[in-house]
Write a protein that holds these residues in place. Structure first.
Motif, PDB file in Angstrom:
ATOM      1  N   GLU A  23       0.835  -1.209   0.000  1.00 45.27           N
ATOM      2  CA  GLU A  23       0.000   0.000   0.000  1.00 45.27           C
ATOM      3  C   GLU A  23       0.872   1.262   0.000  1.00 45.27           C
ATOM      4  O   GLU A  23       0.560   2.251  -0.681  1.00 45.27           O
ATOM      5  N   PHE A  24       1.958   1.231   0.740  1.00 42.71           N
ATOM      6  CA  PHE A  24       2.891   2.362   0.798  1.00 42.71           C
ATOM      7  C   PHE A  24       3.474   2.653  -0.590  1.00 42.71           C
ATOM      8  O   PHE A  24       3.501   3.796  -1.040  1.00 42.71           O
ATOM      9  N   LEU A  25       3.936   1.601  -1.277  1.00 38.48           N
ATOM     10  CA  LEU A  25       4.495   1.776  -2.621  1.00 38.48           C
ATOM     11  C   LEU A  25       3.437   2.285  -3.595  1.00 38.48           C
ATOM     12  O   LEU A  25       3.723   3.160  -4.421  1.00 38.48           O
ATOM     13  N   ASN A  26       2.218   1.774  -3.506  1.00 40.51           N
ATOM     14  CA  ASN A  26       1.131   2.244  -4.374  1.00 40.51           C
ATOM     15  C   ASN A  26       0.798   3.707  -4.116  1.00 40.51           C
ATOM     16  O   ASN A  26       0.474   4.452  -5.041  1.00 40.51           O
ATOM     17  N   LEU A  27       0.870   4.131  -2.861  1.00 35.37           N
ATOM     18  CA  LEU A  27       0.617   5.527  -2.504  1.00 35.37           C
ATOM     19  C   LEU A  27       1.634   6.453  -3.174  1.00 35.37           C
ATOM     20  O   LEU A  27       1.272   7.490  -3.741  1.00 35.37           O
ATOM     21  N   ILE A  28       2.899   6.059  -3.151  1.00 34.86           N
ATOM     22  CA  ILE A  28       3.946   6.856  -3.801  1.00 34.86           C
ATOM     23  C   ILE A  28       3.702   6.911  -5.308  1.00 34.86           C
ATOM     24  O   ILE A  28       3.741   7.983  -5.921  1.00 34.86           O
ATOM     25  N   LYS A  29       3.440   5.762  -5.918  1.00 32.72           N
ATOM     26  CA  LYS A  29       3.198   5.713  -7.366  1.00 32.72           C
ATOM     27  C   LYS A  29       2.008   6.581  -7.762  1.00 32.72           C
ATOM     28  O   LYS A  29       2.066   7.331  -8.737  1.00 32.72           O
ATOM     29  N   ASP A  30       0.914   6.487  -6.996  1.00 32.91           N
ATOM     30  CA  ASP A  30      -0.287   7.273  -7.302  1.00 32.91           C
ATOM     31  C   ASP A  30      -0.026   8.772  -7.191  1.00 32.91           C
ATOM     32  O   ASP A  30      -0.533   9.559  -7.990  1.00 32.91           O
ATOM     33  N   PHE A  31       0.755   9.177  -6.190  1.00 34.66           N
ATOM     34  CA  PHE A  31       1.077  10.591  -6.002  1.00 34.66           C
ATOM     35  C   PHE A  31       1.796  11.144  -7.232  1.00 34.66           C
ATOM     36  O   PHE A  31       1.410  12.175  -7.784  1.00 34.66           O
ATOM     37  N   LEU A  39       7.760   6.909 -14.199  1.00 37.24           N
ATOM     38  CA  LEU A  39       8.562   6.086 -13.295  1.00 37.24           C
ATOM     39  C   LEU A  39       9.525   5.206 -14.072  1.00 37.24           C
ATOM     40  O   LEU A  39       9.145   4.559 -15.041  1.00 37.24           O
ATOM     41  N   THR A  40      10.781   5.189 -13.615  1.00 33.74           N
ATOM     42  CA  THR A  40      11.777   4.246 -14.098  1.00 33.74           C
ATOM     43  C   THR A  40      12.299   3.495 -12.882  1.00 33.74           C
ATOM     44  O   THR A  40      12.802   4.118 -11.939  1.00 33.74           O
ATOM     45  N   GLN A  60      13.285   6.254 -10.076  1.00 33.37           N
ATOM     46  CA  GLN A  60      13.529   7.616 -10.542  1.00 33.37           C
ATOM     47  C   GLN A  60      12.273   8.093 -11.253  1.00 33.37           C
ATOM     48  O   GLN A  60      11.779   7.435 -12.169  1.00 33.37           O
ATOM     49  N   TYR A  61      11.753   9.207 -10.811  1.00 31.33           N
ATOM     50  CA  TYR A  61      10.610   9.844 -11.453  1.00 31.33           C
ATOM     51  C   TYR A  61      11.116  11.033 -12.242  1.00 31.33           C
ATOM     52  O   TYR A  61      12.003  11.755 -11.788  1.00 31.33           O
ATOM     53  N   ASP A  62      10.548  11.232 -13.434  1.00 30.61           N
ATOM     54  CA  ASP A  62      10.928  12.398 -14.216  1.00 30.61           C
ATOM     55  C   ASP A  62       9.705  13.003 -14.890  1.00 30.61           C
ATOM     56  O   ASP A  62       8.718  12.314 -15.141  1.00 30.61           O
ATOM     57  N   LYS A  63       9.822  14.300 -15.125  1.00 28.42           N
ATOM     58  CA  LYS A  63       8.729  15.039 -15.758  1.00 28.42           C
ATOM     59  C   LYS A  63       9.341  16.147 -16.612  1.00 28.42           C
ATOM     60  O   LYS A  63      10.148  16.936 -16.120  1.00 28.42           O
ATOM     61  N   LYS A  64       8.940  16.178 -17.871  1.00 25.78           N
ATOM     62  CA  LYS A  64       9.389  17.246 -18.750  1.00 25.78           C
ATOM     63  C   LYS A  64       8.497  18.459 -18.501  1.00 25.78           C
ATOM     64  O   LYS A  64       7.287  18.399 -18.705  1.00 25.78           O
TER      65      LYS A  64
END
Length: 108
Positions: A23-31, A39-40, A60-64
């Motif tokens: 649930e913790f990992l899903n919370l981070i991904k959803d945010f 996500l990479t 690693q999260y990235d956003k242009k």
């Protein structure tokens, strides 16, 4: 010429005790998904030693932002020396959770 600015100097959060790791990992991904970050997964490593498990994940999260700027959030998530169990039908882990976070903007 590419220039990198640290916006969040690496910091660490720790929690020792019970956590619903999935649930913790899903919370981070959803945010990050909500804010259009990609996500990479750089590493996923799980080990078992003497009946205790350890898991290490590097994301690693990235956003242009535009043609000249890109944001990066680097995370290392470790759950060390944990045992798994069930509470109310949910799988939980009892161990030490360590999260390291760092943020950068790359400018071109």
């Amino acid at each position: 010429m590419v220039h990198t600015d640290k916006v969040v100097k690496e910091f660490e959060l720790e929690h020792e005790g019970v956590v619903d790791f999935k649930e913790f990992l899903n919370l981070i991904k959803d945010f990050f998904k909500k804010y259009d970050y990609d996500l990479t997964e750089k590493l996923y490593n799980g080990k078992t030693k003497e009946g205790l498990k350890s898991t290490e994940i590097k994301w690693q999260y990235d956003k242009k932002v535009d043609d000249y700027n890109q944001c990066f959030v680097k995370m290392k998530i470790k759950l060390n020396d944990y045992k798994e169990g069930y509470v109310d039908g949910k799988k939980i882990a009892d161990g030490k959770l360590i999260i390291e976070i760092e943020g950068e903007i790359v400018r071109d």
